[in-house]
Design a protein around this motif. Structure first.
Motif, mmCIF file in Angstrom:
data_model
loop_
_atom_site.group_PDB
_atom_site.id
_atom_site.type_symbol
_atom_site.label_atom_id
_atom_site.label_comp_id
_atom_site.label_asym_id
_atom_site.label_seq_id
_atom_site.Cartn_x
_atom_site.Cartn_y
_atom_site.Cartn_z
ATOM 1 N N PRO A 21 0.832 -1.203 0.000
ATOM 2 C CA PRO A 21 0.000 0.000 0.000
ATOM 3 C C PRO A 21 0.870 1.257 0.000
ATOM 4 C CG PRO A 21 -0.128 -1.140 2.124
ATOM 5 C CD PRO A 21 0.602 -2.044 1.182
ATOM 6 N N SER A 22 0.386 2.287 -0.685
ATOM 7 C CA SER A 22 1.169 3.515 -0.762
ATOM 8 C C SER A 22 1.174 4.211 0.590
ATOM 9 C CB SER A 22 0.563 4.445 -1.803
ATOM 10 O OG SER A 22 -0.669 4.916 -1.328
ATOM 11 N N LEU A 23 2.088 5.142 0.727
ATOM 12 C CA LEU A 23 2.197 5.909 1.967
ATOM 13 C C LEU A 23 0.883 6.618 2.275
ATOM 14 C CD1 LEU A 23 4.843 5.939 3.497
ATOM 15 C CD2 LEU A 23 5.173 8.302 2.735
ATOM 16 N N GLU A 24 0.238 7.080 1.170
ATOM 17 C CA GLU A 24 -1.017 7.804 1.325
ATOM 18 C C GLU A 24 -2.100 6.892 1.902
ATOM 19 O OE1 GLU A 24 -1.669 10.263 -2.152
ATOM 20 O OE2 GLU A 24 -3.819 10.045 -1.737
ATOM 21 N N THR A 25 -2.149 5.654 1.376
ATOM 22 C CA THR A 25 -3.143 4.703 1.880
ATOM 23 C C THR A 25 -2.920 4.437 3.360
ATOM 24 O OG1 THR A 25 -3.112 3.699 -0.292
ATOM 25 C CG2 THR A 25 -4.159 2.440 1.467
ATOM 26 N N ILE A 26 -1.655 4.269 3.726
ATOM 27 C CA ILE A 26 -1.352 4.003 5.130
ATOM 28 C C ILE A 26 -1.799 5.175 5.995
ATOM 29 C CG2 ILE A 26 0.512 3.631 6.792
ATOM 30 C CD1 ILE A 26 2.018 2.183 4.530
ATOM 31 N N ALA A 27 -1.497 6.387 5.537
ATOM 32 C CA ALA A 27 -1.881 7.577 6.302
ATOM 33 C C ALA A 27 -3.390 7.663 6.424
ATOM 34 C CB ALA A 27 -1.326 8.834 5.634
ATOM 35 N N ALA A 28 -4.092 7.410 5.315
ATOM 36 C CA ALA A 28 -5.555 7.492 5.326
ATOM 37 C C ALA A 28 -6.137 6.504 6.319
ATOM 38 C CB ALA A 28 -6.110 7.233 3.931
ATOM 39 N N TRP A 29 -5.596 5.274 6.307
ATOM 40 C CA TRP A 29 -6.108 4.242 7.209
ATOM 41 C C TRP A 29 -5.768 4.525 8.663
ATOM 42 C CZ3 TRP A 29 -9.201 0.014 7.326
ATOM 43 C CH2 TRP A 29 -9.820 -0.303 6.114
ATOM 44 N N LEU A 30 -4.561 5.019 8.876
ATOM 45 C CA LEU A 30 -4.147 5.344 10.241
ATOM 46 C C LEU A 30 -5.086 6.402 10.829
ATOM 47 C CD1 LEU A 30 -1.779 4.458 12.042
ATOM 48 C CD2 LEU A 30 -0.662 6.610 11.433
ATOM 49 N N LEU A 31 -5.345 7.429 10.034
ATOM 50 C CA LEU A 31 -6.239 8.503 10.472
ATOM 51 C C LEU A 31 -7.638 7.951 10.743
ATOM 52 C CD1 LEU A 31 -5.736 11.534 10.854
ATOM 53 C CD2 LEU A 31 -6.714 11.920 8.609
ATOM 54 N N ALA A 32 -8.090 7.053 9.853
ATOM 55 C CA ALA A 32 -9.428 6.473 10.023
ATOM 56 C C ALA A 32 -9.499 5.681 11.320
ATOM 57 C CB ALA A 32 -9.784 5.593 8.834
ATOM 58 N N LEU A 33 -8.442 4.927 11.611
ATOM 59 C CA LEU A 33 -8.448 4.116 12.836
ATOM 60 C C LEU A 33 -8.442 5.001 14.075
ATOM 61 C CD1 LEU A 33 -6.116 1.189 11.771
ATOM 62 C CD2 LEU A 33 -8.606 1.182 12.006
ATOM 63 N N ILE A 34 -7.637 6.083 14.019
ATOM 64 C CA ILE A 34 -7.631 7.016 15.150
ATOM 65 C C ILE A 34 -9.029 7.617 15.332
ATOM 66 C CG2 ILE A 34 -6.708 9.204 16.011
ATOM 67 C CD1 ILE A 34 -4.116 8.568 14.501
#
Lengths: 284, 294
Positions: A21-34
């Motif tokens: 997964p791209s860095l952007e996907t990881i960031a998006a998911w991390l934010l969603a989980l938070i």
């Protein structure tokens, strides 16, 4: 399909499936989980004994005791009923009052109409809760303290509703109105048979936003109510979970979930409508 | 249309407006006027008549260090919540506007706090911030740090309240950005791809300027909320410790319903009304110069 046969990329779909997964996907998911975490945490706390509040054990015993305790310690059934009556009452009254005013602004020649409309729009900024002191005095003079009418009435003539409906009514072609008049309809019949049906999406959007606003509202209902008979869920919850009452946290979590459950379930079922309603109603 | 018909229409229109006009007068205009008037008077004690004191109440208010502390808190609250929540909202919108695995879930996760009552959100965050067994301190402890009194320490309490507000608001602002992003014609992106423009410069040169009206709209709403929404204070801090998290509207509430000083409450309310008037002017002049209020 032609790319599948090309030797350089033998399994394009599988390759994409296994791609990092791209860095952007990881960031998006991390934010969603938070963002979703606090709610998940409340669920965890509500369904487990207090001892597991901060100890995450996958095999911790599940329990419904917290809900039983919460239900026993505060009259939630009454709070539900009050909130339900408040929300239906406010939305219906808003629909009627705002429809009439919006119709007047959209179609009738009223002297000083623009000035009057600007006056209405002031309420977009000066909400009933900003004027709590004076509104409390007025509510008490009208005998509305500790009544559900008292919670709802200041919000009935909603500038926002008038504005939204007026915008919608203005887009409705006059030909339809003329046709109805030839059929012998009077003004109220024209409003009811032509304008209201065509504005259905606006009513839906405004209704959902209004329901969620009044379900969630706190400060004015807190001020104007002082007993179980009229308190809505938010105020009941606020009284229930005030730190000084010393209720245990798992119980507070359960009470919190009880208070938000109907709206949250409605949101999960009709997510799209909710998001679009906020959007439709927000762009003004 | 004949003259009398026109007259009839005017009358009919006025009648349609009447219910809204009465309600707005009762719960918006009269209370506003009464608030301003009350701020110029002192109530009489023991049956004595109320006394006109001009701007005396304002002098008292402006000499009160607590008022300045509260006003400063509100300013810091606005500065702390607004830029961060707007930036996060924009990032969220960009994330879920593009191709993303599990986009539906991600969008739902961002938006969920918007649906919760502020009071329920505060209840949940109370667990995070609790001094002994709260989640944040447990985490800090596990990492070997000493614990922080998130809501009890005057130097961090306002920050804690701000963090929760950002969480609550960002998802709401996201949907306006999402709508605006979807309104940007795809040809612009295609053209810039042909030119080989980097995504970064496409964002700063094209997307961001096109989103400016949305940013202003969101900013206005955020400013209003910074003055209006105080529900979380009732659960989290009650304005304390030592007024470190007290905000203007909560201060009005305290003055009116805890200290029973209606005059001071009215005077502070006038200050809030002035702030809201500035926001309204901003909206009607800067934002809506060419839009649809006519």
């Amino acid at each position: 399909m032609s790319s599948t046969s090309s030797p350089s990329t033998p399994y394009p779909t599988r390759a994409r499936f296994f791609s990092v997964p791209s860095l952007e996907t990881i960031a998006a998911w991390l934010l969603a989980l938070i963002w979703i975490f606090p709610l998940l945490y409340a669920c965890w706390a509500a369904f487990h004994p207090t001892a597991y509040m901060v100890r995450f054990d996958l095999f911790a015993p599940l329990t419904l005791d917290n809900f039983k305790n919460a239900w026993a310690q505060a009259p939630f059934a009454r709070y539900y009923l009050n909130t339900f009556m408040l929300v239906t009452g406010v939305v219906l009254a808003q629909f009627i009052v705002c429809t009439l005013a919006a119709f007047a602004f959209a179609r009738f020649p009223i002297p000083g109409k623009n000035l009057l409309f600007m006056l209405v729009l002031i309420q977009l900024f000066v909400f009933p809760e900003v004027l709590i002191v004076e509104n409390y005095r007025i509510a008490s003079e009208l005998g509305l303290i500790n009544t559900i009418t008292g919670i709802g009435l200041p919000y009935v003539a909603s500038a926002f509703g008038i504005f939204l409906l007026r915008q919608t009514f203005k887009t409705i072609p006059r030909e339809l109105e003329d046709a109805a008049r030839i059929e012998g309809c009077n003004w109220l019949e024209i409003l009811w048979k032509v304008y209201v049906p065509l504005a259905k999406p606006t009513y839906l959007a405004y209704g959902l936003v209004s329901i969620s606003h009044h379900w969630n509202n706190f400060l004015w209902p807190l001020v104007v109510t002082n007993s179980v008979e009229s308190r809505p869920l938010t105020v009941g919850l606020g009284v229930f979970s005030a730190p000084e009452t010393g209720v245990n946290w798992a119980t507070v979590s359960a009470a919190t979930l009880l208070s938000i459950a109907p709206l949250l379930i409605a949101f999960l079922l009709f997510q799209r409508q909710f998001v679009q309603s906020f959007l439709r109603a927000g762009i003004r | 249309m004949s003259f009398t018909d026109h007259r009839k229409m005017q009358l009919y229109g006025a009648l349609l407006l009447l219910p809204a006009a009465i309600l707005l007068a009762t719960f918006a205009y009269l209370p506003t006027i009464a608030t301003v008037v009350n701020s110029l008077f002192l109530p009489g004690f023991r049956g004595a008549p109320t006394q006109f004191v001009g701007l005396e109440n304002y002098h008292v208010l402006f000499d009160d260090p607590t008022f300045w502390k509260v006003a400063r808190n509100n300013l810091l609250y606005a500065l702390g919540t607004i830029p961060t929540s707007i930036a996060l909202a924009l990032a969220m919108a960009l994330f879920v506007n593009g191709k993303l695995r599990g986009r539906g879930f991600v969008r739902m996760a961002y938006f969920t706090p918007t649906i919760l009552p502020m009071i329920a959100a505060a209840n949940i965050w109370m667990f995070f911030y609790a001094p002994q067994i709260g989640l944040f301190n447990t985490l800090l402890g596990a990492l070997g740090f000493s614990s922080v009194n998130w809501l009890g320490d005057p130097s961090v309490a306002l920050g804690s309240v701000i963090v929760m507000s950002i969480w609550k608001e960002a998802g709401f602002f996201m949907i306006f950005y999402l709508a605006a992003l979807q309104g940007i014609p795809p040809e612009l992106k295609e053209a810039s791809d042909l030119e080989g423009t980097s995504r970064w410069s496409f964002f700063w040169r094209v997307t961001f300027p096109l989103l400016m009206p949305t940013t202003l709209f969101v900013l206005i709403n955020a400013l209003i909320n910074a003055v209006r929404v105080v529900d979380h204070l009732f659960i989290l801090t009650k304005g304390g410790p030592n007024n470190a998290t007290n905000l203007l509207l909560y201060y009005v509430y305290e003055n009116a319903f805890s200290f029973f000083d209606r005059t001071m409450a009215a005077t502070i309310t006038v200050v809030i009304l002035l702030v809201l008037a500035v926001v309204a002017t901003l909206k009607f002049t800067v934002l809506d110069r060419r839009t649809h209020y006519q």
